[in-house]
Design a protein around this motif. Structure first.
Motif, short mmCIF file in Angstrom:
data_model
loop_
_atom_site.label_atom_id
_atom_site.label_comp_id
_atom_site.label_asym_id
_atom_site.label_seq_id
_atom_site.Cartn_x
_atom_site.Cartn_y
_atom_site.Cartn_z
N GLY A 270 0.74 -1.24 0.01
CA GLY A 270 0.05 -0.11 0.02
C GLY A 270 0.97 1.16 0.10
N VAL A 271 0.24 2.33 -0.31
CA VAL A 271 0.93 3.76 -0.02
C VAL A 271 0.50 4.65 0.96
N TYR A 272 1.38 5.61 1.43
CA TYR A 272 0.52 6.61 2.25
C TYR A 272 1.26 7.92 1.91
N PHE A 273 0.56 9.04 2.01
CA PHE A 273 0.74 10.48 1.82
C PHE A 273 0.85 11.15 3.03
N PHE A 274 1.86 11.94 3.14
CA PHE A 274 2.09 12.64 4.52
C PHE A 274 1.32 14.00 3.85
N ALA A 275 0.18 14.20 4.59
CA ALA A 275 -0.62 15.35 4.48
C ALA A 275 -0.44 16.48 5.16
N GLN A 276 -0.68 17.67 4.78
CA GLN A 276 -0.79 18.94 5.51
C GLN A 276 -1.88 19.79 5.17
N ILE B 96 -4.92 22.20 4.60
CA ILE B 96 -5.64 22.97 5.60
C ILE B 96 -7.15 23.35 4.88
N THR B 97 -7.48 22.83 3.73
CA THR B 97 -8.72 23.18 3.23
C THR B 97 -9.11 21.89 2.39
N VAL B 98 -10.46 21.69 2.13
CA VAL B 98 -11.02 20.57 1.48
C VAL B 98 -10.35 20.42 -0.06
N GLU B 99 -10.38 21.77 -0.75
CA GLU B 99 -9.53 21.62 -1.94
C GLU B 99 -8.08 21.10 -1.83
N GLU B 100 -7.43 21.46 -0.73
CA GLU B 100 -5.89 20.94 -0.67
C GLU B 100 -5.90 19.48 -0.63
N ALA B 101 -6.88 18.87 0.31
CA ALA B 101 -7.02 17.57 0.46
C ALA B 101 -7.22 16.76 -0.93
N ILE B 102 -8.23 17.24 -1.59
CA ILE B 102 -8.73 16.79 -2.90
C ILE B 102 -7.25 16.91 -3.66
N GLU B 103 -6.64 18.01 -3.87
CA GLU B 103 -5.28 18.12 -4.59
C GLU B 103 -4.42 16.98 -4.17
N GLU B 104 -4.23 16.83 -2.76
CA GLU B 104 -3.21 15.61 -2.48
C GLU B 104 -3.81 14.41 -3.00
N ALA B 105 -5.05 14.06 -2.73
CA ALA B 105 -5.42 12.83 -3.34
C ALA B 105 -5.30 12.51 -4.69
N MET C 186 -12.61 20.97 9.98
CA MET C 186 -12.05 21.25 8.74
C MET C 186 -11.15 19.87 8.64
N ALA C 187 -10.37 19.62 9.58
CA ALA C 187 -9.50 18.50 9.54
C ALA C 187 -10.15 17.15 9.22
N THR C 188 -11.55 17.08 9.89
CA THR C 188 -12.17 15.76 9.54
C THR C 188 -12.56 15.69 8.01
N ALA C 189 -13.06 16.93 7.83
CA ALA C 189 -13.62 17.32 6.23
C ALA C 189 -12.41 16.84 5.26
N CYS C 190 -11.32 17.38 5.67
CA CYS C 190 -10.00 17.14 4.52
C CYS C 190 -9.84 15.65 4.53
N ALA D 69 -12.55 14.08 2.32
CA ALA D 69 -12.35 14.33 1.06
C ALA D 69 -11.37 13.61 0.33
N PHE D 70 -10.13 13.47 1.01
CA PHE D 70 -9.17 12.47 0.52
C PHE D 70 -9.49 11.22 0.44
N CYS D 71 -10.29 10.56 1.41
CA CYS D 71 -10.33 9.04 1.29
C CYS D 71 -11.68 8.91 0.12
N ARG D 72 -12.62 9.86 0.15
CA ARG D 72 -13.51 9.62 -0.87
C ARG D 72 -12.93 9.77 -2.32
N ARG D 73 -12.00 10.49 -2.76
CA ARG D 73 -11.48 10.65 -3.96
C ARG D 73 -10.81 9.25 -4.25
#
Length: 558
Positions: free
Chosen positions: A412-418, A420-429, A465-469, A472-476
């Protein structure tokens, strides 16, 4: 009114009186020409943090006791809280008793088997560890670039790695850290000098620009006006009076260890603070948490963590484990085994470029890893910077994915996330998904959102916001056909995440155990799917297979 009284009383004072760092003639008979002469003059004569002797000497190369070292840190930070007198069995009536009990209350001075050992000489690794605790120096650095790294005790490895990475340790020209040698008075001064450029000890108005870090330890508070600080701003725990920042810019972060709230007349560039002060401002535009998820119901019960209570979320399975469920593997003494019988388990590791760089040709021997009993691996695929916010791929993610898969290791893989917005979480995904194109994995994709201290850009992010991020990442990730997983320790799990909202996703929990651990099971209130139980496991095929540190994990197959 308080601010006006301070200004009226202090305007006539020189703005930088007693604060400007000026090279001075050595005040001691034995420091002229010493490598730490300048720092000694500054921190002894100017700030009075570490004093000389009545005979006019400083004795820069002399060792120091644990008690005297506690006295230095207390003069620096001016702690207020004091642990009970009976905390240690050997401090009653001793000279440094109060200072040791203050540092204990702050979580800095832990002692040894109920004893403070105040008269013992303090070693380099003990001193650096205590300084890191005192200043809240934590992070992700794990590299120990010393030829004697194998001699460094496990408790000191993480703080020493981070202190080194930040440039605070500069007395190892021969490549050795010398962990068990006594630290000298000059070496202590040198570390403090590397960490703090200016120390504000009075409430006088201060306006001189600072190239580096400024620290306030004036009990009555301080007034900074019309100035810039290129490094961090630190407010010591002993500050009880008002701290005013008027048109102050801070290039680093604000670390507020006091119980006073900072008064900001004009915005600092990074107003985030450590617990005790006000929190940072979060972006208000864009997708809001309420558009991502609905807060989960709670049971009415509470979890106590760090002296505060956090709600228990309904419908989330509680931790099933108990003390007798785990033992140390008799074949591999640094690995835990699950013997509880309620489920089967798999043993795995997680790796990043740090492990590759410990290997010949930067290449992990994945077949040797598999032969050493590793059944699954989580490979870091990328990260977002903790300060700049820039996104990067892990330098070796491709070869690690391909190597592990070829060896028959579930990957599997992991991403070290930072984010601070839902848009950034989607960008990370989306970034993770782009890197996975052309690569086959058969394990989960994990979202690793961490916040160690105020130097992390995510500091001050609201729980919503932390939960929403995370969602959002997991859904994507799951929309793309992968299984999503959330990595979180106790702080993020309790303080930042709505566990009910995250229940649909796999959970990965870190809590490290060692031979001295009283509890051999994970103590998180909620049940986890993966447990990262060690950060210092030895694995064949990675580095020398003996001293190279690797994170070790257990997967629970229910």
């Amino acid at each position: 009114m308080r601010k006006k009284r301070i200004l009226a009383a202090l305007t006539a004072l020189a703005l930088s009186a007693g604060l400007t760092v000026v090279p001075a003639k050595a005040a001691f008979t034995d420091t002229a020409g010493h490598w730490a002469e300048g720092a000694i003059t500054k921190w002894s004569e100017q700030y009075g943090i570490i004093n000389g002797y009545e005979d006019g000497t400083f004795r820069p190369d002399a060792s120091i006791t644990r008690g005297a070292f506690a006295g230095i840190l207390d003069r620096f930070l001016k702690y207020q809280a004091v642990s009970p007198a009976e905390t240690f069995s050997d401090t009653a009536g001793t000279y440094w008793e109060q200072q040791i009990l203050k540092l204990h209350a702050a979580g800095v001075y832990l002692g040894n088997n109920g004893q403070a050992l105040a008269g013992d000489t303090i070693t380099r690794q003990q001193a650096v560890t205590m300084i890191a605790r005192a200043f809240g120096v934590t992070g992700t650095s794990t590299a120990l670039p010393y030829t004697d790294a194998a001699d460094i005790a496990s408790y000191a490895q993480a703080p020493l790695a981070e202190m080194t990475a930040r440039g605070y340790i500069t007395d190892c020209a021969d490549g050795r850290f010398r962990p068990t040698e006594p630290i000298t008075r000059a070496e202590i001064v040198n570390i403090l000098n590397n960490m703090v450029t200016v120390l504000v000890q009075t409430s006088a108005v201060y306006s001189a620009p600072v190239e580096g870090t400024l620290m306030i330890n004036a009990s009555e508070g301080a007034y900074l006006k019309g100035m810039s600080i290129s490094g961090d701003l630190i407010v010591a725990p002993g500050v009880t009076g008002p701290v005013v920042l008027e048109y102050v810019t801070v290039g680093g972060t604000v670390r507020n260890f006091s119980n006073v709230e900072l008064t900001v007349i004009a915005d600092t560039s990074k107003p985030e603070q450590t617990p005790g002060g006000s929190t940072g401002q979060q972006p208000s535009a864009g997708i809001q948490p309420s558009e991502v998820y609905t807060p989960s119901p709670t049971t009415g019960e509470y979890i106590t963590y760090s002296g505060k209570q956090y709600p228990v979320y309904a419908g989330v399975e509680p931790n099933r484990f108990a003390q007798n469920d785990f033992i140390w593997d008799p074949v591999h003494p640094d690995r835990l085994m699950y013997v509880g019988g309620a489920c089967s388990t798999s043993f795995g590791i997680d790796v990043s470029a740090y492990q590759n760089r410990e290997c010949e040709n930067n290449t992990i021997d994945w077949q040797a890893v598999r032969n050493d009993g590793v059944e699954f691996a989580m490979v870091r695929i990328g990260l977002r910077g903790t300060s700049t916010g820039a996104i990067h791929a892990d330098a070796f993610y491709k070869q690690n994915i391909e190597g592990a898969m070829a060896a028959g290791i579930q990957t599997g893989v992991y991403f070290f996330a930072q984010a601070i917005t839902v848009e950034e979480a989607i960008e990370e995904a989306d970034f993770v998904l782009s890197l996975l194109e052309g690569h086959q994995i058969n394990g989960p994709v994990a979202y690793d959102w961490e916040m160690h201290d105020s130097s992390y850009r995510v500091y001050g992010t609201t729980p919503e916001m932390a939960t929403a991020c995370a969602i959002a990442f997991c859904r994507r990730i799951e929309e793309a056909g992968y299984k999503a997983m959330v990595y979180a320790g106790q702080y993020v799990s309790y303080v930042k995440y709505d566990q009910g909202a995250l229940a649909p996703y796999l959970s990965w929990y870190p809590e490290y155990k060692s031979a001295s651990s009283e509890k051999l099971y994970p103590t998180l209130y909620y049940q986890m799917d993966y447990w990262q139980f060690s950060s210092s496991c030895a694995i064949a095929g990675i580095g020398d297979g003996r001293t190279t540190k690797v994170d070790a994990n257990i997967r629970f197959n229910w």
